[in-house]
Write a protein that holds these residues in place. Structure first.
Motif, PDB file in Angstrom:
ATOM      1  N   UNK A  16       0.822  -1.200   0.000  1.00 15.65           N
ATOM      2  CA  UNK A  16       0.000   0.000   0.000  1.00 15.65           C
ATOM      3  C   UNK A  16       0.859   1.255   0.000  1.00 15.65           C
ATOM      4  N   UNK A  17       1.933   1.245   0.800  1.00 17.46           N
ATOM      5  CA  UNK A  17       2.789   2.420   0.885  1.00 17.46           C
ATOM      6  C   UNK A  17       3.520   2.661  -0.439  1.00 17.46           C
ATOM      7  N   UNK A  18       3.973   1.591  -1.067  1.00 16.39           N
ATOM      8  CA  UNK A  18       4.720   1.725  -2.320  1.00 16.39           C
ATOM      9  C   UNK A  18       3.832   2.242  -3.454  1.00 16.39           C
ATOM     10  N   UNK A  19       2.559   1.904  -3.400  1.00 17.44           N
ATOM     11  CA  UNK A  19       1.645   2.435  -4.413  1.00 17.44           C
ATOM     12  C   UNK A  19       1.478   3.933  -4.257  1.00 17.44           C
ATOM     13  N   UNK A  20       1.442   4.401  -3.016  1.00 19.32           N
ATOM     14  CA  UNK A  20       1.224   5.826  -2.777  1.00 19.32           C
ATOM     15  C   UNK A  20       2.506   6.630  -2.899  1.00 19.32           C
ATOM     16  N   UNK A  21       3.643   6.042  -2.436  1.00 19.47           N
ATOM     17  CA  UNK A  21       4.916   6.774  -2.450  1.00 19.47           C
ATOM     18  C   UNK A  21       6.009   5.886  -3.056  1.00 19.47           C
ATOM     19  N   UNK A  22       5.975   5.650  -4.360  1.00 15.57           N
ATOM     20  CA  UNK A  22       6.967   4.751  -4.981  1.00 15.57           C
ATOM     21  C   UNK A  22       8.402   5.217  -4.782  1.00 15.57           C
ATOM     22  N   UNK A  23       8.616   6.530  -4.726  1.00 14.95           N
ATOM     23  CA  UNK A  23       9.981   7.040  -4.586  1.00 14.95           C
ATOM     24  C   UNK A  23      10.537   6.805  -3.176  1.00 14.95           C
ATOM     25  N   UNK A  24       9.674   6.515  -2.199  1.00 13.91           N
ATOM     26  CA  UNK A  24      10.114   6.281  -0.822  1.00 13.91           C
ATOM     27  C   UNK A  24       9.871   4.834  -0.398  1.00 13.91           C
ATOM     28  N   UNK A  25       9.619   3.979  -1.370  1.00  9.06           N
ATOM     29  CA  UNK A  25       9.243   2.594  -1.062  1.00  9.06           C
ATOM     30  C   UNK A  25      10.317   1.867  -0.264  1.00  9.06           C
ATOM     31  N   UNK A  26      11.581   2.067  -0.605  1.00 12.38           N
ATOM     32  CA  UNK A  26      12.670   1.344   0.062  1.00 12.38           C
ATOM     33  C   UNK A  26      12.859   1.763   1.512  1.00 12.38           C
ATOM     34  N   UNK A  27      12.324   2.905   1.893  1.00 11.42           N
ATOM     35  CA  UNK A  27      12.549   3.397   3.247  1.00 11.42           C
ATOM     36  C   UNK A  27      11.490   2.928   4.236  1.00 11.42           C
TER      37      UNK A  27
END
Length: 344
Positions: free
Chosen positions: A157-168
């Protein structure tokens, strides 16, 4: 050992006596000193510690294996093998040479018996100069992280909303958090939280532990007896460490049974390659290469002689005593005229 000979010429006869004395004693001293300074291999490189095999590129005796892994393994008198790293010493569970990796247990990490009792811990780290690396097959679980400082959310869910911050983000919906190995329900029903995050470096691991109560490492073990594809890998607690096996032509020649079946090692002073052939024979090529000269530098293998031994001192003393007895009536001893500065 330095010998100081003082010389005060008084007459041609005295000079002749001193020269004669030196020519007499030197043949006695030099062979004794030279013999005692040549190292002798204390024993063949040990091939196991407890039930864990030790072979190239590792060694538990200094001078055995590859210098890349020097001093990283320690075998206790009770046969317990430990891995040395900058963050501490860790019990070794097993070593695989076919799929090169070491499995270690970090006693500071969280385990099932801890439950909600999170102990203070410290981050695991490696010395990268030793050709060791943390395996990508490790997963790291963090417990009770501060959501003000750590992004704790279901990763998809987080990666869908913030792909640029997914790794964090630290994934709170990870499979391992919902199925903790050996104790799937250890944290259920309590107030403790769990999330999964793979640190890119030791520094990011330290940062996570600054804001989390504890962590643990889970590696995925290949289950060769698995009947179903999804059972091919089984999660277990521990840290998997991958290593490289430096392969050289000289080491392959040294290990070749047709050429003597030696053990690959190195000079502890220069770290140059040596083929260890047993009985103190350390060759730079291979054991059956009779044209090669033996390597005789001090300190090649742990346990070698690095100074004049007691036997050498006794031998020198016996030679000196004999010469003193023979020359007891001599009026002058090489210009040494008083007891204050006499050599003998």
């Amino acid at each position: 050992m330095d010998f100081l000979f003082t010389y005060s010429p008084t007459s041609k006869n005295h000079q002749s006596q001193c020269s004669s004395f030196l020519l007499t004693i030197i043949p006695f001293l030099l062979p004794l000193l030279n013999y005692q300074l040549i190292p002798a291999q204390a024993s063949i490189c040990r091939t196991s510690c407890g039930n864990i095999p030790i072979t190239y590129p590792f060694g538990i005796d200094d001078g055995c294996g590859s210098p890349y892994y020097r001093h990283i393994l320690d075998c206790s008198e009770l046969g317990k093998l430990e891995l040395r790293t900058p963050s501490g010493r860790y019990p070794v569970h097993s070593i695989s040479y076919t799929d090169p990796h070491i499995l270690v247990i970090d006693p500071f990490m969280w385990n099932c018996q801890d439950g909600d009792n999170f102990r203070p811990t410290k981050p695991f780290s490696l010395d990268t100069s030793t050709h060791l690396s943390l395996s990508p097959q490790n997963d790291y679980l963090f417990f009770n992280c501060s959501e003000d400082n750590v992004i704790v959310e279901p990763k998809p869910m987080f990666c869908e909303r913030f792909p640029e911050r997914c790794d964090s983000s630290c994934d709170s919906s990870s499979y391992l958090c919902r199925h903790l190995p050996n104790c799937g329900s250890a944290l259920r029903g309590g107030s403790s939280s769990c999330c999964s995050y793979y640190p890119k470096a030791t520094e990011s691991l330290r940062l996570m532990l600054k804001f989390c109560a504890s962590y643990t490492s889970v590696y995925w073990r290949n289950n060769g007896a698995a009947q179903m594809p999804y059972e091919a890998q089984v999660p277990e607690y521990g840290v998997r460490i991958d290593f490289d096996i430096p392969v050289t032509t000289r080491c392959l020649q040294c290990q070749d049974m047709k050429k003597g079946g030696g053990t690959c090692g190195f000079d502890t002073q220069t770290q140059n390659f040596l083929c260890l052939c047993g009985q103190g024979n350390n060759i730079t090529t291979f054991c059956k290469d009779h044209s090669a000269s033996q390597h005789k530098s001090v300190g090649v293998i742990a346990g070698t002689v690095s100074a004049v031994s007691a036997a050498g001192v006794l031998g020198i003393g016996a030679g000196i005593w004999y010469l003193m007895k023979v020359r007891a009536k001599a009026p002058v001893t090489c210009g040494v005229q008083s007891n204050e500065n006499r050599l003998f």
